[in-house]
Write a protein that holds these residues in place. Structure first.
Motif, PDB file in Angstrom:
ATOM      1  N   LEU A  52       0.782  -1.001  -0.057  1.00 45.05           N
ATOM      2  CA  LEU A  52      -0.131  -0.080   0.244  1.00 45.05           C
ATOM      3  C   LEU A  52       1.050   1.160   0.210  1.00 45.05           C
ATOM      4  CD1 LEU A  52      -2.765   1.688  -0.023  1.00 45.05           C
ATOM      5  CD2 LEU A  52      -2.907   1.438   2.310  1.00 45.05           C
ATOM      6  N   ASN A  53       2.056   1.177   0.295  1.00 49.94           N
ATOM      7  CA  ASN A  53       2.506   2.711   0.876  1.00 49.94           C
ATOM      8  C   ASN A  53       3.390   2.708  -0.518  1.00 49.94           C
ATOM      9  OD1 ASN A  53       4.319   4.546   1.994  1.00 49.94           O
ATOM     10  ND2 ASN A  53       5.367   3.658   3.423  1.00 49.94           N
ATOM     11  N   PHE A  54       3.542   1.614  -1.369  1.00 43.88           N
ATOM     12  CA  PHE A  54       3.993   2.155  -2.660  1.00 43.88           C
ATOM     13  C   PHE A  54       3.377   2.698  -3.827  1.00 43.88           C
ATOM     14  CE2 PHE A  54       5.334   1.174  -7.075  1.00 43.88           C
ATOM     15  CZ  PHE A  54       6.637   1.528  -7.462  1.00 43.88           C
ATOM     16  N   ILE A  55       1.511   2.051  -3.812  1.00 44.64           N
ATOM     17  CA  ILE A  55       0.753   2.937  -4.116  1.00 44.64           C
ATOM     18  C   ILE A  55       0.335   4.204  -3.432  1.00 44.64           C
ATOM     19  CG2 ILE A  55      -2.239   3.106  -4.976  1.00 44.64           C
ATOM     20  CD1 ILE A  55      -1.909  -0.213  -4.431  1.00 44.64           C
ATOM     21  N   PHE A 248       1.086   5.985  10.331  1.00 40.98           N
ATOM     22  CA  PHE A 248       1.927   6.021  11.240  1.00 40.98           C
ATOM     23  C   PHE A 248       3.157   5.527  10.755  1.00 40.98           C
ATOM     24  CE2 PHE A 248       3.867   3.946  15.194  1.00 40.98           C
ATOM     25  CZ  PHE A 248       3.357   3.908  16.225  1.00 40.98           C
ATOM     26  N   GLY A 249       3.665   5.142   9.894  1.00 38.41           N
ATOM     27  CA  GLY A 249       5.497   4.926   9.699  1.00 38.41           C
ATOM     28  C   GLY A 249       5.876   6.385   8.623  1.00 38.41           C
ATOM     29  N   GLY A 250       5.192   6.800   7.991  1.00 36.34           N
ATOM     30  CA  GLY A 250       5.351   7.883   7.093  1.00 36.34           C
ATOM     31  C   GLY A 250       5.407   7.506   5.652  1.00 36.34           C
ATOM     32  N   LEU A 251       5.033   8.142   4.822  1.00 39.91           N
ATOM     33  CA  LEU A 251       4.193   7.797   3.097  1.00 39.91           C
ATOM     34  C   LEU A 251       4.989   8.285   2.137  1.00 39.91           C
ATOM     35  CD1 LEU A 251       1.136   9.907   3.470  1.00 39.91           C
ATOM     36  CD2 LEU A 251       0.966   7.362   2.289  1.00 39.91           C
ATOM     37  N   GLY A 252       6.236   7.436   1.779  1.00 40.11           N
ATOM     38  CA  GLY A 252       7.162   7.163   0.855  1.00 40.11           C
ATOM     39  C   GLY A 252       8.229   6.668   1.317  1.00 40.11           C
ATOM     40  N   SER A 253       8.311   6.091   2.812  1.00 44.10           N
ATOM     41  CA  SER A 253       9.092   5.162   3.886  1.00 44.10           C
ATOM     42  C   SER A 253       9.115   3.404   3.616  1.00 44.10           C
ATOM     43  CB  SER A 253       9.333   6.224   4.775  1.00 44.10           C
ATOM     44  OG  SER A 253      10.264   5.293   5.956  1.00 44.10           O
ATOM     45  N   ILE A 254      10.039   2.907   3.514  1.00 42.55           N
ATOM     46  CA  ILE A 254       9.898   1.437   3.447  1.00 42.55           C
ATOM     47  C   ILE A 254       9.812   1.345   4.796  1.00 42.55           C
ATOM     48  CG2 ILE A 254      10.056  -0.267   2.388  1.00 42.55           C
ATOM     49  CD1 ILE A 254       8.263   0.963   0.765  1.00 42.55           C
TER      50      ILE A 254
END
Length: 317
Positions: A52-55, A248-254
């Motif tokens: 989902l973060n990739f999208i 929570f982790g940050g959009l764009g940060s794996i």
């Protein structure tokens, strides 16, 4: 070249060390069966969140379709698993589910990814619900609302660990590739990217399909871990849970996604003793993070060993 080789070896050493550490702790009885189940479930959540973060974080598109594509993979593995107890068939079912999810994402993505913002979110939510309703009305094949039970437990923590590593490695390589740079350019400014010759619709569809395939693989692992699947496991709330991890982790940060999935997973386990107060405490914790870290734990930053390596080299000089 030598420096990059050392960095790759360091990552490989960390991955192997993590695997060996878990093996020792589980084999020595330090981590009980419930803990192993929790670790496996967190690993599946990591794969879903990375997808989902990739999208959302890399391509800049808002998606509510994670639960639907997860259901495709889960039911593919469950249906095949009901008739076979061989691991090879489970992986074939996983592959089949990933192909079906990818094709669905391609069919849906071409028309819907021309939308933006709230409109895209509603469209992907609709797709997820359509998949769930089709499963509920699948007759004997899916057993309707009652779902499928008695699925062989194909998934163990070792399998989940390997797939988490593969998902992260492939995703990071995708991001650092030419296609990944094009995807990032769309996130930053779609109009500017298009003016530079980037086929924005094509790139967004590729990102959407990639996320759907990863979600389907996570769904297959989930079915093999739990041993039962029902349509209620894949409602829109499941998509919301994954969105929470990503934000929570940050959009764009794996890296942030991995940390958030682990932190929230263990927080949920710890809060089970608080009964009805669990969701209130969980929600307050999320609100506090959003107040003090509105960009998420890491924002768009990634933890890179190359940064530490270069820093240590300079300090040594």
């Amino acid at each position: 070249m030598k420096k990059n080789f050392k960095i790759n070896l360091t990552w490989l050493a960390l991955i192997v060390a993590g695997y060996l550490l878990l093996s020792l702790l589980i084999g020595g009885g330090v981590i009980n069966p419930f803990g192993v189940q929790t670790i496996s479930y967190i690993g599946i959540q990591i794969i879903l969140a990375v997808a989902l973060n990739f999208i959302m974080g890399i391509s800049g598109q808002f998606s509510f379709g994670t639960a639907g594509f997860m259901a495709v993979g889960a039911y593919a593995a469950a249906i095949v698993g009901m008739y076979s107890r061989y691991y090879v068939h489970f992986y074939l079912a996983m592959f089949a589910g990933a192909v079906v999810a990818g094709l669905l994402a391609l069919i849906v993505g071409i028309p819907t990814l021309r939308l933006k913002g709230d409109y895209l979110a509603i469209a992907t939510l609709g797709v997820s619900e359509i998949i769930r309703i089709l499963i509920m009305n699948g007759g004997e094949l899916t057993n309707g609302a009652a779902g499928l039970s008695g699925i062989p437990r194909f998934t163990n923590w070792q399998t989940v660990y390997i797939f988490v590593v593969l998902a992260v490695v492939f995703t990071m390589n995708f991001i650092n590739s030419t296609a990944g740079r094009e995807t990032l350019s769309i996130r930053e400014d779609e109009i500017a990217a298009e003016s530079m010759g980037v086929n924005t619709t094509k790139v967004k569809v590729i990102a959407f399909v990639y996320g759907a395939v990863l979600s389907s693989i996570a769904g297959s692992l989930y079915a093999g871990l739990i041993g039962t699947v029902t349509p209620k496991d894949f409602t829109w709330l499941q998509s919301v849970n994954i969105i929470i991890i990503v934000v929570f982790g940050g959009l764009g940060s794996i890296t942030g996604t991995i940390i958030a999935a682990i932190a929230l997973g263990f927080l949920n386990v710890f809060l089970q003793d608080f009964g009805s107060l669990r969701m209130i405490i969980y929600s307050l914790a999320l609100i506090m993070v959003m107040i003090f870290r509105p960009g998420g734990l890491l924002g768009t930053k990634e933890f890179k060993l190359s940064t530490l390596f270069n820093k240590n080299t300079k300090e040594g000089r």
